[in-house]
Design an enzyme around this catalytic site. Sequence first.
Site, PDB file in Angstrom:
ATOM      1  N   THR A 178       0.852  -1.191   0.000  1.00  0.00           N
ATOM      2  CA  THR A 178       0.000   0.000   0.000  1.00  0.00           C
ATOM      3  C   THR A 178       0.888   1.242   0.000  1.00  0.00           C
ATOM      4  O   THR A 178       2.041   1.165   0.411  1.00  0.00           O
ATOM      5  CB  THR A 178      -0.861  -0.066   1.279  1.00  0.00           C
ATOM      6  OG1 THR A 178      -1.842  -1.060   1.069  1.00  0.00           O
ATOM      7  CG2 THR A 178      -1.527   1.241   1.641  1.00  0.00           C
ATOM      8  N   GLY A 229      -0.808  -1.757   6.646  1.00  0.00           N
ATOM      9  CA  GLY A 229      -0.803  -3.037   7.354  1.00  0.00           C
ATOM     10  C   GLY A 229      -2.203  -3.625   7.335  1.00  0.00           C
ATOM     11  O   GLY A 229      -2.978  -3.371   6.408  1.00  0.00           O
ATOM     12  N   GLY A 231      -5.693  -3.585   7.805  1.00  0.00           N
ATOM     13  CA  GLY A 231      -6.613  -2.463   7.983  1.00  0.00           C
ATOM     14  C   GLY A 231      -7.536  -2.601   9.182  1.00  0.00           C
ATOM     15  O   GLY A 231      -7.841  -1.612   9.858  1.00  0.00           O
TER      16      GLY A 231
HETATM   17  N1  ASP Z   1      -4.150  -1.216   5.168  1.00  0.00           N
HETATM   18  C1  ASP Z   1      -4.512  -1.793   3.887  1.00  0.00           C
HETATM   19  C2  ASP Z   1      -5.827  -2.501   4.022  1.00  0.00           C
HETATM   20  O1  ASP Z   1      -6.035  -3.178   5.002  1.00  0.00           O
HETATM   21  C3  ASP Z   1      -3.504  -2.756   3.363  1.00  0.00           C
HETATM   22  C4  ASP Z   1      -2.067  -2.328   3.469  1.00  0.00           C
HETATM   23  O2  ASP Z   1      -1.719  -1.374   4.118  1.00  0.00           O
HETATM   24  O3  ASP Z   1      -1.246  -3.008   2.865  1.00  0.00           O
HETATM   25  O4  ASP Z   1      -6.628  -2.430   3.111  1.00  0.00           O
END
Ligand code: ASP
Length: 314
Positions: A178, A229, A231
């Site tokens: 992300t 991370g 979410g």
């Molecule tokens: N936080 C994002 C989600 O959960 C994913 C990520 O940060 O990689 O959609």
Amino acid sequence: MSAPNYIILCHGGAGEVRSGKEKIVEEGVREAVIKGFSKLKSNGSALDAVEECVKTMEDNPNFNAGTGSVLTMKGTIEMDASISDGRTLNSGAVAMISNIRHPVSLARMVMEKTDHVLVVGESAEKIAGIFGLETCDPKTPERVEMWRQAKKRFEKGELNYLPKTMSLIKLFPDLTETVGAVAVDINGDCAAATSTGGLMLKLPGRLGDTPIIGAGNYADGKSAVSCTGIGEVAIRLCLAKTACEYIEAGQPAHESANHCIDLVKTKQRGLHMGVVTVDKNCNYGLAHNTKNLVWALQTKEMSAPMSGMKYPPK
Ligand code: ASP
């Protein structure tokens, strides 16, 4: 009085960088930070800088945002993005977007051209059409192949499905990637932006922290924060707003980021997050409990960006 400073700090996701991709993702965050920094240098706002920085990473297929987003359980694309303007507390967010080249710019349109904060799916895509935002097919062959392999393992029972996200992330450590950026401009104004394809094999319709203002993204008069991370963890802890509150209470930006990760470790044991913070005095913080958090930053004093694959860099 010292001359006004400015800063931009971006991340390319908390997780484990795929072997062989190290150089390319670090170059990707550096390129993005340089683009955002050029806005700050020409007296642009922090808001313009974080949008530009995130747009650059949305165009880079090595990140899980815009082109190169990961696929849902059904093999579809559902992208989420948000942007926050610390000057006004205005925010915009979109979710379940399938065909817009720059979801972060659509989030900005929601903030600036509608009375709302969060618009999802086809209705959001209609807004993109009204304002002439570019469309694209974000599905890349590499992501389709990753999805096929993940799906096979899932069908063989080798993957636990959400809420066992932990096991999923362990088996596919590269699922994150992300992107996000935080910045302070020459006026001391703060802004944050975050964009993602979400978690690979997520249920269609699942929203993560990225479009939830205060969970994955937040900015106020004193600071700006972007999270990455799992979410669900950031939503449960209202993590981005919590980081801003630590700074409001007088903590330096780096302590705020560290305290957020301590919170994850104690209240969401075993789950993974990364947090980046800046305060209006251009102090910054990065913290993560994953193997990697790809990052890059540049301040007025620096002639080239600093970057790394983890923080503190070793
Ligand atoms: N936080 C994002 C989600 O959960 C994913 C990520 O940060 O990689 O959609």
